[in-house]
Design a protein around this motif. Structure first.
Motif, mmCIF file in Angstrom:
data_model
loop_
_atom_site.group_PDB
_atom_site.id
_atom_site.type_symbol
_atom_site.label_atom_id
_atom_site.label_comp_id
_atom_site.label_asym_id
_atom_site.label_seq_id
_atom_site.Cartn_x
_atom_site.Cartn_y
_atom_site.Cartn_z
ATOM 1 N N GLY A 4 49.253 31.166 42.004
ATOM 2 C CA GLY A 4 48.614 31.286 40.693
ATOM 3 C C GLY A 4 48.670 32.696 40.171
ATOM 4 O O GLY A 4 49.538 33.481 40.557
ATOM 5 N N ARG A 5 47.704 33.028 39.321
ATOM 6 C CA ARG A 5 47.873 34.243 38.522
ATOM 7 C C ARG A 5 47.729 35.554 39.289
ATOM 8 O O ARG A 5 48.147 36.593 38.782
ATOM 9 C CB ARG A 5 46.981 34.209 37.292
ATOM 10 C CG ARG A 5 45.534 34.242 37.526
ATOM 11 C CD ARG A 5 44.810 34.262 36.186
ATOM 12 N NE ARG A 5 44.511 32.903 35.737
ATOM 13 C CZ ARG A 5 44.607 32.504 34.496
ATOM 14 N NH1 ARG A 5 45.037 33.322 33.577
ATOM 15 N NH2 ARG A 5 44.293 31.272 34.181
ATOM 16 N N ILE A 6 47.142 35.560 40.507
ATOM 17 C CA ILE A 6 47.059 36.851 41.208
ATOM 18 C C ILE A 6 48.077 36.977 42.344
ATOM 19 O O ILE A 6 48.062 37.946 43.093
ATOM 20 C CB ILE A 6 45.621 37.186 41.684
ATOM 21 C CG1 ILE A 6 45.036 36.105 42.592
ATOM 22 C CG2 ILE A 6 44.715 37.439 40.512
ATOM 23 C CD1 ILE A 6 43.609 36.418 43.062
ATOM 24 N N VAL A 53 30.074 28.299 30.728
ATOM 25 C CA VAL A 53 30.245 29.552 31.478
ATOM 26 C C VAL A 53 31.673 29.513 31.995
ATOM 27 O O VAL A 53 32.065 28.564 32.680
ATOM 28 C CB VAL A 53 29.235 29.665 32.638
ATOM 29 C CG1 VAL A 53 29.648 30.760 33.614
ATOM 30 C CG2 VAL A 53 27.834 29.949 32.092
ATOM 31 N N ASP A 54 32.466 30.545 31.629
ATOM 32 C CA ASP A 54 33.865 30.548 32.049
ATOM 33 C C ASP A 54 34.403 31.980 32.068
ATOM 34 O O ASP A 54 33.736 32.901 31.600
ATOM 35 C CB ASP A 54 34.704 29.686 31.088
ATOM 36 C CG ASP A 54 36.045 29.274 31.710
ATOM 37 O OD1 ASP A 54 36.226 29.438 32.934
ATOM 38 O OD2 ASP A 54 36.918 28.807 30.960
ATOM 39 N N LEU A 55 35.623 32.112 32.589
ATOM 40 C CA LEU A 55 36.267 33.423 32.629
ATOM 41 C C LEU A 55 37.002 33.683 31.319
ATOM 42 O O LEU A 55 37.580 32.777 30.730
ATOM 43 C CB LEU A 55 37.269 33.488 33.782
ATOM 44 C CG LEU A 55 36.697 33.241 35.173
ATOM 45 C CD1 LEU A 55 37.779 33.350 36.225
ATOM 46 C CD2 LEU A 55 35.547 34.197 35.476
ATOM 47 N N VAL A 56 36.957 34.943 30.912
ATOM 48 C CA VAL A 56 37.655 35.360 29.700
ATOM 49 C C VAL A 56 38.469 36.599 30.042
ATOM 50 O O VAL A 56 37.928 37.533 30.642
ATOM 51 C CB VAL A 56 36.645 35.737 28.590
ATOM 52 C CG1 VAL A 56 37.370 36.239 27.350
ATOM 53 C CG2 VAL A 56 35.753 34.548 28.241
ATOM 54 N N SER A 57 39.764 36.595 29.692
ATOM 55 C CA SER A 57 40.493 37.869 29.823
ATOM 56 C C SER A 57 40.980 38.333 28.465
ATOM 57 O O SER A 57 40.450 39.283 27.912
ATOM 58 C CB SER A 57 41.584 37.825 30.893
ATOM 59 O OG SER A 57 42.380 36.706 30.783
ATOM 60 N N THR A 58 41.962 37.672 27.861
ATOM 61 C CA THR A 58 42.384 38.121 26.526
ATOM 62 C C THR A 58 41.425 37.629 25.435
ATOM 63 O O THR A 58 41.398 38.176 24.339
ATOM 64 C CB THR A 58 43.785 37.580 26.177
ATOM 65 O OG1 THR A 58 43.705 36.152 26.154
ATOM 66 C CG2 THR A 58 44.818 38.013 27.193
ATOM 67 N N GLY A 59 40.698 36.564 25.699
ATOM 68 C CA GLY A 59 39.808 35.977 24.697
ATOM 69 C C GLY A 59 40.520 34.954 23.826
ATOM 70 O O GLY A 59 39.923 34.321 22.953
ATOM 71 N N GLU A 60 41.808 34.743 24.079
ATOM 72 C CA GLU A 60 42.621 33.876 23.234
ATOM 73 C C GLU A 60 42.162 32.404 23.303
ATOM 74 O O GLU A 60 42.097 31.716 22.277
ATOM 75 C CB GLU A 60 44.092 34.005 23.675
ATOM 76 C CG GLU A 60 45.131 33.622 22.644
ATOM 77 C CD GLU A 60 44.885 34.213 21.265
ATOM 78 O OE1 GLU A 60 44.509 35.389 21.154
ATOM 79 O OE2 GLU A 60 45.076 33.465 20.267
ATOM 80 N N THR A 61 41.840 31.942 24.474
ATOM 81 C CA THR A 61 41.438 30.527 24.618
ATOM 82 C C THR A 61 40.148 30.274 23.830
ATOM 83 O O THR A 61 40.009 29.261 23.132
ATOM 84 C CB THR A 61 41.242 30.158 26.102
ATOM 85 O OG1 THR A 61 42.365 30.627 26.844
ATOM 86 C CG2 THR A 61 41.112 28.655 26.286
ATOM 87 N N MET A 62 39.215 31.217 23.920
ATOM 88 C CA MET A 62 37.959 31.066 23.169
ATOM 89 C C MET A 62 38.230 31.077 21.662
ATOM 90 O O MET A 62 37.727 30.231 20.923
ATOM 91 C CB MET A 62 37.022 32.214 23.535
ATOM 92 C CG MET A 62 36.648 32.189 24.993
ATOM 93 S SD MET A 62 34.956 31.774 25.210
ATOM 94 C CE MET A 62 34.274 33.296 24.745
HETATM 95 O O1 LIG Z 1 40.788 34.785 27.781
HETATM 96 P P1 LIG Z 1 42.082 34.109 28.119
HETATM 97 O O2 LIG Z 1 43.180 35.096 28.386
HETATM 98 O O3 LIG Z 1 42.489 33.076 27.125
HETATM 99 O O4 LIG Z 1 41.893 33.384 29.534
HETATM 100 C C1 LIG Z 1 40.800 32.527 29.773
HETATM 101 C C2 LIG Z 1 41.216 31.143 30.150
HETATM 102 O O5 LIG Z 1 42.037 31.193 31.348
HETATM 103 C C3 LIG Z 1 41.426 30.380 32.351
HETATM 104 O O6 LIG Z 1 41.888 29.090 32.323
HETATM 105 P P2 LIG Z 1 43.241 28.661 33.076
HETATM 106 O O7 LIG Z 1 44.416 29.180 32.344
HETATM 107 O O8 LIG Z 1 43.132 29.092 34.515
HETATM 108 O O9 LIG Z 1 43.237 27.109 32.961
HETATM 109 P P3 LIG Z 1 42.088 26.052 33.304
HETATM 110 O O10 LIG Z 1 41.262 25.951 32.064
HETATM 111 O O11 LIG Z 1 42.811 24.802 33.596
HETATM 112 O O12 LIG Z 1 41.292 26.583 34.483
HETATM 113 C C4 LIG Z 1 39.947 30.401 31.984
HETATM 114 O O13 LIG Z 1 39.252 29.312 32.571
HETATM 115 C C5 LIG Z 1 39.986 30.335 30.484
HETATM 116 O O14 LIG Z 1 40.150 29.026 30.022
#
Ligand SMILES: O=P(O)(O)OC[C@H]1O[C@H](OP(=O)(O)OP(=O)(O)O)[C@H](O)[C@@H]1O
Ligand SMILES: Nc1ncnc2c1ncn2[C@@H]1O[C@H](COP(=O)(O)OP(=O)(O)OP(=O)(O)O)[C@@H](O)[C@H]1O
Length: 215
Positions: free
Chosen positions: A12-14, A160-169
């Motif tokens: 995966g990503r790491i 509650v989820d992980l955010v890195s670029t914020g693009e998905t949100m």
């Molecule tokens: O801020 P961003 O750069 O957009 O990243 C955040 C997204 O990446 C991860 O999902 P992932 O791609 O692992 O897919 P998943 O939803 O199937 O877990 C995480 O759960 C967010 O949905």
């Protein structure tokens, strides 16, 4: 007891950054980047073994001693609370664990007024203790992916989820409301291996420390 050092590395990503980092201290596990379906690679000259596992399984392999060392996100460690030694912050894989909600709801929402909320997440334990510490009752809906979908279809108001670029949100009309934790990748070590293979493991930890300091 095997005299090999076994490292659990997550696909995966790491994966790529983990392989690069080990490469910088002379541990070559680039085979893990091949397309092969093989899950374990051995270097008998160096007495090293590399296992490729799911990110969420890394702490389990290390806790049980199937791997001496592992690479894993702090999010996974916080959620699972496994009994492993965590000597190093490897500094890559940076992201934030956030509470988020639809932009429409956020307009007139005040988190300090929350008393009972419903949250969809991959991180039920972290979520539970974060809100318990604030005296907020939380109903948790455990999901395994695409968490941002939940508020769009009424499964939960918030996530509650992980955010890195914020693009998905952004693309799903959600906004960040609170930060639960800043996340990076960690090195973890099996507690027994730390004693029985002390010399080799300390050399790896020190090597990584030096590389990180010079970065
Ligand atoms: O801020 P961003 O750069 O957009 O990243 C955040 C997204 O990446 C991860 O999902 P992932 O791609 O692992 O897919 P998943 O939803 O199937 O877990 C995480 O759960 C967010 O949905
Ligand atoms: N945007 C991000 N989304 C998710 N994880 C991220 C992100 N940025 C960095 N990470 C880190 O990468 C780690 C591995 O994420 P990855 O998506 O590869 O696995 P996973 O899907 O969470 O795990 P599994 O495959 O076991 O379900 C996370 O635990 C986290 O520490």
């Amino acid at each position: 007891m095997s005299d090999y050092i076994t490292i659990a590395i997550p696909k995966g990503r790491i994966l790529e950054e983990s392989v690069d980092l080990f490469g910088r201290i002379g541990i070559n596990c680039r085979e893990l980047l091949s397309d092969s379906r093989k899950l374990i690679f051995e270097n008998s000259a160096e007495k090293m073994r590399y296992m490729i596992v799911r990110a969420t399984d890394v702490p389990t392999y290390v806790e049980y001693g199937s791997a001496d060392l592992g690479i894993v996100g702090k999010d996974t460690l916080m959620e699972q609370g496994k009994d492993v030694y965590e000597p190093l912050d490897l500094k890559f894989g940076y992201c934030r664990m956030m509470v988020a909600e639809p932009a429409n709801l956020a307009k007139n929402d005040d988190p300090s007024g929350w008393s009972h909320i419903r949250i969809a997440t991959k991180y039920p334990h972290v979520t539970e203790s974060y809100f318990a510490a604030k005296g907020i009752q939380v109903e948790i809906i455990k999901l395994y992916g695409s968490i941002e979908l939940a508020p769009l279809v009424g499964l939960s108001e918030r996530i509650v989820d992980l955010v890195s670029t914020g693009e998905t949100m952004r693309q799903n009309g959600l906004v960040e409301v609170e930060t639960i934790a800043e996340i990076t990748t960690r090195l973890i070590v099996n507690r027994a291996s730390l004693k029985t293979k002390q010399e080799r493991i300390s050399a790896i930890i020190q090597g990584l420390e030096q590389v990180l300091q010079s970065a």
